[in-house]
Design a protein around this motif. Sequence first.
Motif: not given
Length: 303
Positions: A124-134, A152-158, A165-171
Amino acid sequence: MIAQTEKIKEKILDVKHGRVKEGLKIGIDDIDEFLRYKQGNMVLAIGHANVGKTTILCYLFTLWAVKHKLRFLIWSSENTPQSIVRKIIEFKMGEPIQTASEAKIDNAIKWCDQYFKVIDVEELYTYQDLLDEAKAIKNAWDYNAILIDPYNSLSKDKTLIKSLGNSHEYDYQVASEFRLFAKKTNTTVFINAHGNTEALRRTHPIGHEFQQLPMPLGLASVEGGSKWGSRSDDVVCIHRYVSHPSEWMYSHISILKVKENETGGRPTSYDNPIKIRMKKNNVGFDYMGRDLLHQEQLKEIKF
């Protein structure tokens, strides 16, 4: 930092005198009028599941690699590296691997390796994992564009969701970071996204050419909301009427947003997308009987 007046003036005069560098073309006027490759942009590619979004994007990448020597990094959690490479080399060769000689396949794979790198997604990759590798790959192999397939297949950083505060702000945060990566590294970022649940229920009305078949996605129909379209420089919708008895072989490409018209391209009109037809064995596409990649006139396809 306040923008400098002289730099602003210079850019304005560039527009006035036609010095703005246009987005790259593929060589067919009817398509180039709408669709361009632009370096450093964030491009949102939307569409229903199973309409061939990844296939169309990989085909466009192959076109741009052949015509403009662009290099692409692909992160695709729903496709294996070998399946992606197979599709790219079949596009390049213009024939399926079953009929191509081993020498031709070998040459195509070598060409593919020169212009494409595929991340092997084994965890699983979070967006940050992907950016770091990129970023690490960018330093070692300076690619022009990256595909994130799908978002939507990127794992969310909980932890980050909780702090925001919520997934909207996270996106919003993720979209902003992808955009910053694009601008800071001058890398075009393609993000593949699906539609929301409501969009899956929307069908063409009775009497329409494609009555009762799913409608193409709009900017408000993206999973996660319209913020993705707002944050993106360009938005492309890829659609195919997979259940239609004769039109299933046509992919419809609608340009929904072009932020900078000065660099070429513009939105397609409603209900009049770019239509490209799948070649036999799905080894490419043609437009009005003209092979997009190999520039040859084709005979009528019989599937």
